[in-house]
Motif scaffolding. Sequence first.
Motif, PDB file in Angstrom:
ATOM      1  N   ASP A  92       0.878  -1.168   0.000  1.00  0.00           N
ATOM      2  CA  ASP A  92       0.000   0.000   0.000  1.00  0.00           C
ATOM      3  C   ASP A  92       0.920   1.223   0.000  1.00  0.00           C
ATOM      4  OD1 ASP A  92      -2.157   1.649   0.205  1.00  0.00           O
ATOM      5  OD2 ASP A  92      -2.762   1.021   2.217  1.00  0.00           O
ATOM      6  N   TRP A  93       1.329   1.660  -1.192  1.00  0.00           N
ATOM      7  CA  TRP A  93       2.324   2.732  -1.282  1.00  0.00           C
ATOM      8  C   TRP A  93       1.744   4.068  -0.842  1.00  0.00           C
ATOM      9  CZ3 TRP A  93       6.407   2.569  -5.696  1.00  0.00           C
ATOM     10  CH2 TRP A  93       6.972   1.287  -5.753  1.00  0.00           C
ATOM     11  N   ASP A  94       2.555   4.867  -0.153  1.00  0.00           N
ATOM     12  CA  ASP A  94       2.062   6.198   0.205  1.00  0.00           C
ATOM     13  C   ASP A  94       2.165   7.139  -0.998  1.00  0.00           C
ATOM     14  OD1 ASP A  94       4.703   7.052   0.092  1.00  0.00           O
ATOM     15  OD2 ASP A  94       4.774   7.816   2.143  1.00  0.00           O
ATOM     16  N   ALA A  95       1.619   8.329  -0.829  1.00  0.00           N
ATOM     17  CA  ALA A  95       1.473   9.242  -1.969  1.00  0.00           C
ATOM     18  C   ALA A  95       2.819   9.684  -2.538  1.00  0.00           C
ATOM     19  CB  ALA A  95       0.654  10.460  -1.549  1.00  0.00           C
ATOM     20  N   GLN A  96       3.796   9.888  -1.672  1.00  0.00           N
ATOM     21  CA  GLN A  96       5.100  10.340  -2.164  1.00  0.00           C
ATOM     22  C   GLN A  96       5.770   9.273  -3.017  1.00  0.00           C
ATOM     23  OE1 GLN A  96       6.342  11.872   1.814  1.00  0.00           O
ATOM     24  NE2 GLN A  96       7.610  13.265   0.596  1.00  0.00           N
ATOM     25  N   ALA A  97       5.748   8.016  -2.539  1.00  0.00           N
ATOM     26  CA  ALA A  97       6.359   6.919  -3.290  1.00  0.00           C
ATOM     27  C   ALA A  97       5.619   6.715  -4.610  1.00  0.00           C
ATOM     28  CB  ALA A  97       6.341   5.642  -2.456  1.00  0.00           C
ATOM     29  N   THR A  98       4.271   6.826  -4.568  1.00  0.00           N
ATOM     30  CA  THR A  98       3.464   6.649  -5.778  1.00  0.00           C
ATOM     31  C   THR A  98       3.806   7.727  -6.805  1.00  0.00           C
ATOM     32  OG1 THR A  98       1.685   5.713  -4.445  1.00  0.00           O
ATOM     33  CG2 THR A  98       1.101   6.472  -6.647  1.00  0.00           C
ATOM     34  N   ALA A  99       3.872   8.980  -6.341  1.00  0.00           N
ATOM     35  CA  ALA A  99       4.162  10.089  -7.258  1.00  0.00           C
ATOM     36  C   ALA A  99       5.547   9.917  -7.881  1.00  0.00           C
ATOM     37  CB  ALA A  99       4.066  11.417  -6.520  1.00  0.00           C
ATOM     38  N   THR A 100       6.517   9.478  -7.090  1.00  0.00           N
ATOM     39  CA  THR A 100       7.876   9.289  -7.599  1.00  0.00           C
ATOM     40  C   THR A 100       7.901   8.228  -8.693  1.00  0.00           C
ATOM     41  OG1 THR A 100       8.750   9.888  -5.438  1.00  0.00           O
ATOM     42  CG2 THR A 100      10.263   8.755  -6.930  1.00  0.00           C
ATOM     43  N   ALA A 101       7.210   7.106  -8.468  1.00  0.00           N
ATOM     44  CA  ALA A 101       7.179   6.026  -9.471  1.00  0.00           C
ATOM     45  C   ALA A 101       6.500   6.496 -10.752  1.00  0.00           C
ATOM     46  CB  ALA A 101       6.471   4.802  -8.894  1.00  0.00           C
ATOM     47  N   ILE A 102       5.428   7.281 -10.607  1.00  0.00           N
ATOM     48  CA  ILE A 102       4.723   7.796 -11.797  1.00  0.00           C
ATOM     49  C   ILE A 102       5.631   8.759 -12.563  1.00  0.00           C
ATOM     50  CG2 ILE A 102       2.772   9.222 -12.569  1.00  0.00           C
ATOM     51  CD1 ILE A 102       1.130   7.952 -10.266  1.00  0.00           C
ATOM     52  N   LEU A 103       6.358   9.605 -11.820  1.00  0.00           N
ATOM     53  CA  LEU A 103       7.289  10.544 -12.458  1.00  0.00           C
ATOM     54  C   LEU A 103       8.367   9.804 -13.236  1.00  0.00           C
ATOM     55  CD1 LEU A 103       7.606  13.164  -9.640  1.00  0.00           C
ATOM     56  CD2 LEU A 103       7.171  13.703 -12.057  1.00  0.00           C
ATOM     57  N   ASP A 104       8.896   8.738 -12.645  1.00  0.00           N
ATOM     58  CA  ASP A 104       9.915   7.948 -13.340  1.00  0.00           C
ATOM     59  C   ASP A 104       9.348   7.382 -14.645  1.00  0.00           C
ATOM     60  OD1 ASP A 104      11.732   8.505 -11.366  1.00  0.00           O
ATOM     61  OD2 ASP A 104      11.529   6.578 -10.332  1.00  0.00           O
ATOM     62  N   ALA A 105       8.099   6.942 -14.604  1.00  0.00           N
ATOM     63  CA  ALA A 105       7.472   6.382 -15.807  1.00  0.00           C
ATOM     64  C   ALA A 105       7.286   7.469 -16.867  1.00  0.00           C
ATOM     65  CB  ALA A 105       6.131   5.740 -15.450  1.00  0.00           C
ATOM     66  N   ILE A 106       6.898   8.673 -16.430  1.00  0.00           N
ATOM     67  CA  ILE A 106       6.721   9.788 -17.374  1.00  0.00           C
ATOM     68  C   ILE A 106       8.073  10.164 -17.984  1.00  0.00           C
ATOM     69  CG2 ILE A 106       6.122  12.257 -17.519  1.00  0.00           C
ATOM     70  CD1 ILE A 106       3.951  11.674 -15.365  1.00  0.00           C
ATOM     71  N   GLU A 107       9.103  10.115 -17.159  1.00  0.00           N
ATOM     72  CA  GLU A 107      10.474  10.403 -17.617  1.00  0.00           C
ATOM     73  C   GLU A 107      10.920   9.363 -18.660  1.00  0.00           C
ATOM     74  OE1 GLU A 107      13.687  12.249 -18.341  1.00  0.00           O
ATOM     75  OE2 GLU A 107      12.171  13.128 -17.003  1.00  0.00           O
ATOM     76  N   ALA A 108      10.592   8.101 -18.405  1.00  0.00           N
ATOM     77  CA  ALA A 108      10.960   7.036 -19.343  1.00  0.00           C
ATOM     78  C   ALA A 108      10.242   7.224 -20.684  1.00  0.00           C
ATOM     79  CB  ALA A 108      10.633   5.667 -18.749  1.00  0.00           C
TER      80      ALA A 108
END
Lengths: 255, 327
Positions: A92-108
């Motif tokens: 159950d990821w918190d919001a900061q970890a979730t946002a970071t993973a989404i940002l990495d995907a957008i960067e990719a």
Amino acid sequence: MNVLVCVKRVPMTGGKIVLTADEQAIATQHLGFTISPHEECGVEEAVRIVEQHGGESVVLTLGPPEAEEQLRDAMALGMDRAIHLVIGDDEDWDAQATATAILDAIEAEHAAGVDFDLIFFGNESADSGGYQVGIRVAHALERPIATGLKGVAVEAGRVRCEQEVPGGRDVFDLPLPAVVTVKEGLNFPRYPSVPGRMRAQKKPIASSSPTAAPARLEKVRLVSPPGERKEAEILGHGPDAAPKVVELLQRIGVA
Amino acid sequence: MSVLVVVEREPGGVDELSLQALALARTLAQGASIEALAVTPPSDTVSQGVAATLGEHGVSTLHVAEHAVFGSYAPTAVAQAAVELAERLQPAAIVGAGTERGNEVLAHIAARLDLPLAANCIAAASGDPARVTRLRWGGSLLEEADVHGAPTLLTVAPHLVTAERAPAGEAAVEHFAPTLSEADQLVRVTDRAEDDTAGGVSLADAKVVVSSGRGAGSPEGFGIIEELADLLGGAVGCSRAVTMAGWRPHTDQVGQTGTKIAPDIYIACGISGATQHMAGCKGAKTILAVNTDPQAPILASADYAVIGDLHEVVPAISAELRKARQT
Ligand SMILES: Cc1cc2nc3c(=O)[nH]c(=O)nc-3n(C[C@H](O)[C@H](O)[C@H](O)COP(=O)(O)OP(=O)(O)OC[C@H]3O[C@@H](n4cnc5c(N)ncnc54)[C@H](O)[C@@H]3O)c2cc1C
């Protein structure tokens, strides 16, 4: 116009929420899953925007392997392809970890030559209700964001955003690229057609497994709200109960 | 160490939900000073009444950020003003009301400070980490959580914490002009579309709400629901099953992803009582359910129930009401 929509898989809890014995999650063995109504409207809007302006619509989720079901559902409604950030079943990821993973995907995606002009989030996730992942992503991308929208109109490099407030709607006018968070009522999502469902099975899903940063909003346990369950007093059966109901309305002072 | 509260004003005073946020902020402050932030355009003044009200709720200093952009709502600008003030005050916590706007501003603050945000808290204890209890699933579930890092950022869930007076004398007022970049000012309300369809009683404010769900059977099934709502001067509501079927507009939907209502009585006919529906009517003083199924989950949250077919029960109630008024 390239449009990204971020969605989350959540259980359809029905009449009563039952917790697991360790109080860390909802017991979901007998439940179906869905994406939140807010995000479903985001999917519908993205599909409409791409139908009108051309480009590509992409749906992204951070969720367990089973969340592929929600990605296929979104593609059945017309999304072109999907990004699946796969995490463990009981994570159950918190919001900061979730946002970071989404940002990495957008960067990719950016590195692969795809930039999103508009990114949709639900205003708040149905289960966690943190009101912040979209804002964190927008801030990191240095893009404007408007939240809680019930109207989104793309025109000439800008997006007109409408937010429901008492007595009317407040309007924000943002330059693209931008981020928006939306609410149910934005539109009336279409029902997936059978050919739509068939096509969705063949559309591509790019999967990867991000690693979680330690939670900074760290769940200790879930609790059912106290003192909620009561037993309704039965006023009667069928139309014969009407006089009792009117008595009640008079007692409350609304008759 | 202080606690900073971002307050929202309403014409002539302070929003009730900000006063509730102040009450929770005081439990977090444990005697440390409570500082408040309000924003205003330079042409305007924050009325003396606001400082007096805030003082009555424990605020020692009201910091007023003045900037032309505050002529309309500008979330990132408010957040940047709060971040600038927090650099000076070094508060132990920054607190906002759990309104749409409070949650938005605090999330922007959290993004800027790269800190966690606990939204919609009903309890909070300071410490390292701070411990909060917050709402999940629109209030159908609670979460106890640790919030790591300082300052602690949180919003206070509406109507679950009582706004209590804690007189600290009139709050001192200090003005400052925050330094805002163009990007900080980019997002703001530039226009207002008035709602011209609104004429009747609004669902959110109605004293009586009569609603129906899948049990209505069809759009026409709402005729008897409208009739009873009219007789009681109330508003018509519905469940998501109804809006999904296209029988009623989404503006009528009660629930977690619909409208939150707080009537004196909520009459729910042919609605099963899913947690997401009930999340929207927790504010109702009394709930009366009309349902064919004596086992329907809604009977565990309703105060009263009539077991029967709504197509017979509802017209009978309307008829009885008319009869009672004639005598
Ligand atoms: C993330 C999420 C968010 C959601 N948000 C909302 C929301 O905001 N609002 C909302 O309402 N739902 C919401 N839902 C959907 C919710 O879970 C339920 O599916 C929905 O509320 C069911 O609507 P219903 O009670 O009308 O239908 P049903 O669950 O089908 O219940 C119908 C009821 O009517 C009774 N009935 C049938 N015929 C009659 C009759 N003739 N006379 C009397 N009684 C009769 C039945 O016994 C039954 O109890 C959400 C779901 C999710 C997953």
